[in-house]
Design a protein around this motif. Structure first.
Motif, short mmCIF file in Angstrom:
data_model
loop_
_atom_site.label_atom_id
_atom_site.label_comp_id
_atom_site.label_asym_id
_atom_site.label_seq_id
_atom_site.Cartn_x
_atom_site.Cartn_y
_atom_site.Cartn_z
N ASP A 235 0.92 -1.19 -0.10
CA ASP A 235 -0.09 0.01 -0.12
C ASP A 235 0.89 1.28 0.19
O ASP A 235 1.56 1.56 0.83
CB ASP A 235 -0.97 0.02 1.23
CG ASP A 235 -1.74 1.07 1.15
OD1 ASP A 235 -1.88 2.02 0.21
OD2 ASP A 235 -2.60 1.25 2.12
N GLY A 236 0.63 1.87 -1.16
CA GLY A 236 1.64 3.22 -1.23
C GLY A 236 0.51 4.40 -1.14
O GLY A 236 0.99 5.42 -1.52
N SER A 237 -0.71 4.32 -0.49
CA SER A 237 -1.58 5.46 -0.48
C SER A 237 -1.29 6.64 0.24
O SER A 237 -0.26 6.43 1.32
CB SER A 237 -2.96 4.73 -0.07
OG SER A 237 -3.50 3.84 -0.67
N ASP A 238 -1.92 7.76 0.17
CA ASP A 238 -1.47 8.77 1.07
C ASP A 238 -2.21 8.52 2.22
O ASP A 238 -3.26 8.02 2.36
CB ASP A 238 -1.49 9.95 0.20
CG ASP A 238 -2.88 10.40 -0.44
OD1 ASP A 238 -3.95 10.06 0.19
OD2 ASP A 238 -2.90 10.78 -1.46
N HIS A 239 -1.88 9.73 3.14
CA HIS A 239 -2.48 10.01 4.32
C HIS A 239 -4.12 10.24 4.18
O HIS A 239 -4.95 9.87 5.09
CB HIS A 239 -2.08 11.06 5.39
CG HIS A 239 -0.69 10.70 5.81
ND1 HIS A 239 -0.29 9.33 6.52
CD2 HIS A 239 0.41 11.20 5.46
CE1 HIS A 239 0.94 9.62 6.68
NE2 HIS A 239 1.56 10.60 6.13
N LEU B 240 3.83 0.66 2.57
CA LEU B 240 4.94 1.15 2.13
C LEU B 240 5.34 2.83 2.59
O LEU B 240 4.56 3.25 3.19
CB LEU B 240 5.00 1.57 0.56
CG LEU B 240 4.63 0.20 -0.27
CD1 LEU B 240 4.57 0.53 -1.71
CD2 LEU B 240 5.63 -0.90 -0.03
N ASP B 241 6.64 2.92 2.84
CA ASP B 241 7.14 4.12 3.58
C ASP B 241 6.81 5.42 2.83
O ASP B 241 6.69 6.41 3.17
CB ASP B 241 8.52 4.01 4.09
CG ASP B 241 9.54 3.78 3.00
OD1 ASP B 241 9.16 3.69 1.93
OD2 ASP B 241 10.63 3.01 3.35
N HIS B 242 6.77 5.11 1.41
CA HIS B 242 6.31 6.12 0.55
C HIS B 242 6.16 5.47 -0.98
O HIS B 242 6.22 4.16 -0.90
CB HIS B 242 7.42 7.28 0.08
CG HIS B 242 8.63 6.57 -0.58
ND1 HIS B 242 9.59 5.87 0.18
CD2 HIS B 242 9.16 6.71 -1.67
CE1 HIS B 242 10.58 5.52 -0.83
NE2 HIS B 242 10.26 6.09 -2.00
N ASN B 243 5.45 6.21 -1.67
CA ASN B 243 4.93 5.45 -3.17
C ASN B 243 6.37 5.32 -4.21
O ASN B 243 6.69 6.27 -4.18
CB ASN B 243 4.04 6.58 -3.71
CG ASN B 243 3.51 6.16 -5.03
OD1 ASN B 243 3.82 4.78 -5.29
ND2 ASN B 243 2.71 6.83 -5.87
N TYR B 244 6.40 4.23 -4.37
CA TYR B 244 7.75 3.98 -5.21
C TYR B 244 7.37 3.88 -6.63
O TYR B 244 8.34 3.51 -7.58
CB TYR B 244 8.29 2.70 -4.92
CG TYR B 244 8.81 2.31 -3.62
CD1 TYR B 244 10.26 2.75 -3.28
CD2 TYR B 244 8.06 2.07 -2.41
CE1 TYR B 244 10.95 2.91 -2.35
CE2 TYR B 244 8.72 1.92 -1.20
CZ TYR B 244 9.98 2.28 -0.85
OH TYR B 244 10.66 2.22 0.25
N GLY B 245 6.17 4.22 -6.87
CA GLY B 245 5.55 4.09 -8.24
C GLY B 245 5.11 2.83 -8.53
O GLY B 245 5.37 1.78 -8.03
N ILE B 246 4.48 2.60 -9.84
CA ILE B 246 3.61 1.53 -10.15
C ILE B 246 4.89 0.22 -9.94
O ILE B 246 4.19 -0.75 -9.68
CB ILE B 246 2.77 1.37 -11.35
CG1 ILE B 246 2.16 0.09 -11.72
CG2 ILE B 246 3.72 1.79 -12.53
CD1 ILE B 246 1.16 -0.22 -10.66
N SER B 247 6.02 0.43 -10.64
CA SER B 247 6.90 -0.75 -10.93
C SER B 247 7.49 -1.05 -9.32
O SER B 247 7.51 -2.10 -8.87
CB SER B 247 7.83 -0.57 -11.64
OG SER B 247 7.57 -0.60 -13.26
N GLY B 248 7.87 -0.17 -8.90
CA GLY B 248 8.47 -0.11 -7.13
C GLY B 248 7.66 -0.82 -6.44
O GLY B 248 7.86 -1.77 -5.69
N ASN B 249 6.12 -0.40 -6.50
CA ASN B 249 5.41 -0.90 -5.59
C ASN B 249 5.10 -2.35 -5.67
O ASN B 249 4.91 -3.13 -4.97
CB ASN B 249 3.74 -0.12 -5.63
CG ASN B 249 4.15 1.34 -5.22
OD1 ASN B 249 5.03 1.75 -4.72
ND2 ASN B 249 3.13 2.20 -5.43
#
Length: 653
Positions: free
Chosen positions: A157-161, A185-194
């Motif tokens: 999950d790379g969703s924001d607050h 996730l600690d931050h959004n890594y983008g679609i590939s990173g996520n």
């Protein structure tokens, strides 16, 4: 030359280029002003009282024009009514692929109790990002309802607050079902990173890629486990449906796909959803690459299938792709960067496989449906073989179009004269003698298309031979280059172009075995309009086909000889299809490209043969069906079994 002189030369070149740029910019500005002016005039016309007053008349005229076109296309009012009935029936048939296709309680129980020899575990990867609540719950619930139960759902999950509810929902699911693994996730890594972060959570034998806003058919994993056990598949995909709203039965598009076809995949990511593949295959191909974000799946599919031992297509709609405002399914402009990423993915794949620096361009069908321009490694001699008997007008039109239109530099034309009787054709042959490219060779004997071409090719000096009917007329100037760019590849044999009747309706766009009333072979998109996009854009990109017509067929001389040329037992019909099947059996691909265009002046209204001709045709149908019995029973791999073999326009059964 000293440094000062070099600097002066560079400065002059720079100034010259700068001046050219200024001129071009000036022209662009002028064009933009002209467009703006025309747009203003158009808006003024559309907002005028006269324009609004003429609306009913214009609508009536458009209706008349459409009706006239349809009557022309379908031949008559009864023909048009048959098409309408076909479409109504097709709409009914569509419903069979929605919730009506879900297994009954009894069938679901049978699937759950089925014990496979390989009880593989699927790790389904879903990168989350600000997923709407309804989409999220539909997605998770569709996995929980799988009849094959050895799975895990890996959610990164790379969703924001502002979308904290995503985590709350996922934690509830994970608490109730240990097969659901949730990670913030600690931050959004983008679609590939996520997605790569999802992969770190996975412990399964096979990896499945699933979008956070879509839905799986309850039997999807069961069918995939079956394919792994029965077919030894290490890469599996299925057919898919695009839907909108809250129900998968609100269908927009049913995408029934061919079996694995690499040229289709390069021209259009037709595989798309739902891919599953072995972990060993993933380890070999590598993880998702962020430089292709937006089309990371196209890049990944190209790499995985290139290394797969067995790519298997399940010809069932097992994936439901949700269309909504922010999705690519509804509007590619929602993710314009995806187009550039897809072009890079295809370009880099071709460079890696063939060492070719190909150009990848969007087509009129859709921004992510591509025309690929392969560079030519060489420009060898092409021998064009044209059988002819009389028909001076046809032959002269054909030859002159080749001479006047073709940009390819190195070709010869071999006209195979077959028992002509008119003085005018022999006068024309004499007029051709001055052209060193053209040779007339005389074949004596009864008409046999296969034997005549084999005879003509015995005189050919070219590395490639191009079978061409005498009633053709070249449209595309680079028609030979378009054919050769595929034929030069080591994995390709026969290549054919897009042929039109004189009224601009399609005569040939690839051949499917089993299609038509005689269940031998038929042309797809037959009699469709020239500008038709084709089923899922198929008339706008080069693709693998079982066969192409001998009316325009380029093949390497080496491959031609390897399979023994045309079978002379097929004197008139099916010799080209038989030839292509022999090439396919020898391990080659056959390719249709819509970017090589010619007119074919064969009469499209000549009807069925009669008398002896009909008997001969029936004998050749029987011979073809007997010779290729196994292939016909298996079905054409490039024509989905969900399509009716009674129609050439991809009508659903």
């Amino acid at each position: 030359m000293d440094n000062t002189e070099m600097q002066n030369d560079y400065k002059k070149l720079y100034e010259a280029e700068r001046e050219k740029t200024e001129v071009l910019l000036s022209k662009i500005e002028e064009s933009e002003k002209e467009i703006e002016e025309l747009r203003f005039k158009l808006d003024r016309i559309k907002n005028s009282f006269a324009w609004k007053l003429s609306t009913p008349m214009r609508k009536g005229l458009h209706f008349y024009e459409k009706t006239k076109y349809r009557l022309t296309r379908y031949g008559s009012i009864p023909g048009l009514m048959r098409k309408v009935r076909s479409k109504i029936q097709e709409r009914k048939n569509m419903k069979r692929h929605g919730t009506a296709s879900f297994p009954s309680p009894e069938e679901a129980l049978r699937q759950r109790e089925t014990v496979f020899e390989k009880k593989v575990k699927f790790s389904i990867l879903v990168p989350l990002y600000n997923t709407p609540e309804k989409f999220l719950t539909d997605m998770v619930d569709s996995v929980k309802k799988q009849t094959y139960e050895n799975w895990e759902l890996c959610l990164a999950d790379g969703s924001d607050h502002e979308h904290a509810y995503v985590g709350e929902i996922c934690k509830r699911y994970a608490k109730d079902d240990k097969r659901i693994i949730y990670h913030v996730l600690d931050h959004n890594y983008g679609i590939s990173g996520n997605t790569n972060e999802c992969l770190k959570l996975a412990a399964g034998d096979y990896i499945g890629l699933f979008d956070h806003d879509d839905v799986l058919h309850p039997a999807a994993l069961f069918e995939y486990a079956k394919a792994i056990n029965e077919e030894g598949a290490d890469y599996i995909y299925c057919d898919e449906i695009t839907f909108e709203g809250d129900s998968i039965d609100h269908m927009i598009v049913l995408h029934f796909k061919p079996d694995f076809a690499i040229d289709n995949l390069r021209g259009n990511n037709y595989i798309c959803h739902f891919s599953a593949f072995s972990r060993e295959l993933l380890d070999e191909a590598g993880v998702f690459r962020s430089q292709y974000d937006g089309s990371q799946d196209h890049d990944m599919i190209l790499r995985l299938t290139a290394k797969a031992k067995k790519v298997y297509h399940v010809p069932k709609a097992l994936y439901y792709w949700r269309s909504h405002k922010a999705s690519v399914a509804q509007d590619i402009n929602a993710k314009t960067y995806a187009v550039d990423a897809a072009k890079r993915a295809v370009h880099d794949h071709i460079l890696e496989v063939y060492g070719m620096d190909a150009k990848v361009e969007s087509t009129r069908a859709f921004p992510t449906i591509f025309r690929i321009r392969y560079p030519l490694f060489e420009k060898p001699l092409i021998s064009i073989i044209i059988p002819n008997r009389d028909h001076m007008e046809d032959l002269s039109r054909c030859v002159e179009s080749i001479i006047n239109k073709s940009t390819y530099p190195d070709y010869e034309i071999i006209v195979v004269e077959n028992n002509s009787e008119t003085k005018e054709i022999y006068d024309y042959y004499k007029a051709l003698e001055h052209n060193e490219r053209i040779h007339i060779v005389k074949y004596e004997g009864d008409f046999n298309y296969s034997r005549i071409n084999n005879f003509g090719i015995s005189f050919a000096r070219g590395k490639y031979v191009l079978l061409l009917n005498n009633d053709m007329k070249v449209i595309t100037r680079e028609w030979m280059e378009e054919l050769l760019m595929y034929a030069q590849r080591p994995d390709v044999a026969a290549v054919g172009g897009k042929l039109y009747y004189a009224d601009n309706s399609i005569q040939h766009a690839g051949i499917v075995i089993g299609l038509g009333a005689h269940r031998a072979a038929g042309h797809t998109h037959y009699k469709d309009d020239k500008m038709h996009l084709g089923y899922m854009g198929r008339l706008c990109y080069a693709q693998d086909v079982t066969a192409v017509t001998g009316a325009c067929l380029l093949v390497g001389r080496e491959q031609y000889d390897q399979v023994g040329g045309l079978d002379e037992n097929f004197s008139v019909a099916f010799n080209d299809v038989d030839f292509c099947l022999k090439l396919r059996k020898a391990g080659y691909l056959n390719v249709f490209t819509p970017f090589c265009e010619l007119f074919h002046y064969e009469s499209k209204t000549r009807g069925m043969e009669e008398g002896e001709k009909l008997k001969r045709f029936q004998n050749e149908v029987a011979l073809f069906r007997e010779k290729w019995k196994e292939e016909l029973e298996a079905g054409d791999p490039y024509f989905n079994p969900n399509f009716s073999l009674d129609y050439s326009d991809y009508t659903i059964k």
